[in-house]
Design an enzyme around this catalytic site. Sequence first.
Site, PDB file in Angstrom:
ATOM      1  CB  SER A 233     -95.050  95.850 -15.094  1.00  0.00           C
ATOM      2  OG  SER A 233     -96.463  95.796 -15.197  1.00  0.00           O
TER       3      SER A 233
ATOM      4  CD  GLU B  46    -104.621  97.121  -7.451  1.00  0.00           C
ATOM      5  OE1 GLU B  46    -104.528  96.637  -6.317  1.00  0.00           O
ATOM      6  OE2 GLU B  46    -103.890  96.764  -8.397  1.00  0.00           O
TER       7      GLU B  46
ATOM      8  CE  LYS C 242    -101.274  94.911  -6.574  1.00  0.00           C
ATOM      9  NZ  LYS C 242    -101.524  95.329  -7.930  1.00  0.00           N
TER      10      LYS C 242
ATOM     11  CD  GLU D 155     -97.561 101.558  -7.294  1.00  0.00           C
ATOM     12  OE1 GLU D 155     -96.818 100.582  -7.331  1.00  0.00           O
ATOM     13  OE2 GLU D 155     -98.747 101.492  -6.932  1.00  0.00           O
TER      14      GLU D 155
ATOM     15  CG  HIS E 117    -102.290 100.538  -4.746  1.00  0.00           C
ATOM     16  ND1 HIS E 117    -103.063 100.086  -5.779  1.00  0.00           N
ATOM     17  CD2 HIS E 117    -101.054  99.999  -4.934  1.00  0.00           C
ATOM     18  CE1 HIS E 117    -102.333  99.304  -6.561  1.00  0.00           C
ATOM     19  NE2 HIS E 117    -101.110  99.236  -6.064  1.00  0.00           N
TER      20      HIS E 117
ATOM     21  N   GLY F   8     -99.713  96.024 -13.031  1.00  0.00           N
ATOM     22  CA  GLY F   8    -100.298  94.710 -13.325  1.00  0.00           C
ATOM     23  C   GLY F   8    -100.547  94.468 -14.808  1.00  0.00           C
TER      24      GLY F   8
ATOM     25  CG  ASN G 236     -99.601  95.937  -2.811  1.00  0.00           C
ATOM     26  OD1 ASN G 236    -100.245  95.315  -1.966  1.00  0.00           O
ATOM     27  ND2 ASN G 236    -100.150  96.820  -3.628  1.00  0.00           N
TER      28      ASN G 236
HETATM   29  C1  PEP Z   1     -98.769  97.593  -7.550  1.00  0.00           C
HETATM   30  O1  PEP Z   1     -99.872  97.085  -7.498  1.00  0.00           O
HETATM   31  O2  PEP Z   1     -98.444  98.473  -6.737  1.00  0.00           O
HETATM   32  C2  PEP Z   1     -97.851  97.152  -8.601  1.00  0.00           C
HETATM   33  C3  PEP Z   1     -96.802  97.875  -8.855  1.00  0.00           C
HETATM   34  O3  PEP Z   1     -98.193  95.988  -9.220  1.00  0.00           O
HETATM   35  P1  PEP Z   1     -97.352  95.249 -10.384  1.00  0.00           P
HETATM   36  O4  PEP Z   1     -95.928  95.164  -9.932  1.00  0.00           O
HETATM   37  O5  PEP Z   1     -98.000  93.937 -10.543  1.00  0.00           O
HETATM   38  O6  PEP Z   1     -97.479  96.118 -11.604  1.00  0.00           O
END
Ligand code: PEP
Length: 252
Positions: free
Chosen positions: A216, A100, A11, A170, A98, A176, A9
């Site tokens: 992460s 976000e 973004k 998630e 997601h 993040g 992803n």
């Molecule tokens: C995400 O935004 O779906 C995500 C898992 O980000 P990160 O790997 O940076 O935590």
Amino acid sequence: MRKRILVANWKMNYDFHETTSFIRNLLKVFFDRKINHDKEIILSPSFPFLHISNQILQGSSLNIAAQNIHQKNKGPYTGEISASMLKSIGIQKVILGHSERRELFFENNQILLEKIKIALKYDFNIIFCVGESLVERKNNKQFEIIKKQLEKTVFYCSSDDIKFFYIAYEPIWAIGTGKTATFEQVQVMHEFIRSLFLEKYGKNISDNIPILYGGSINDINAKNFFSQKDVDGGLIGNASLQFEKFLKIIQS
Ligand code: PEP
């Protein structure tokens, strides 16, 4: 046996040159280093670069997903992108739900259900994200929250439609932040999610629904996450923007 799946992803990060050179490099490195992987790899660049990305990947085993769609298909929605528009440029997968989008763009379960319906109408595969906040986890509400997120959205779909889904667990506090859930926390939640699918749709669907972890993941921890029984791969943000790291994750 379920296939391992990786979703990158990106973004709102890479521009045209960064997107296209990353993808071209990836294909080149696969070829030059004779990397044979048995994973399903899905890259998710920003809207303006979906078409060119899809073209570059034609004939390869890699796929493209959009990061969002609007819940309506046409009309006075300035700045929005519809499922049929994406379909017309050959896109077949989309990330929905997601955190976000839920938090920053106020996408609630009702909106997400509408998005699911329009995505299914256009035969999209849906990478559907669920996850609890830190406060919810601290109050031991994570199972209740995930169950509700699924019941109000995905679980309205028929068994035939469920075959179009990937679920991504998630935890919001791990996205993040560099903080990952423990391997055990992830396995327990994935097993729980699978049990919800068992209850609702039966063994065949529950055994086959891909459940990805996101939060992460990096080149160091990926292997351990992916070796959990109910973890079928990952949704990867930051680490998927770093070429060599992402390559190592692919090889994990
Ligand atoms: C995400 O935004 O779906 C995500 C898992 O980000 P990160 O790997 O940076 O935590």
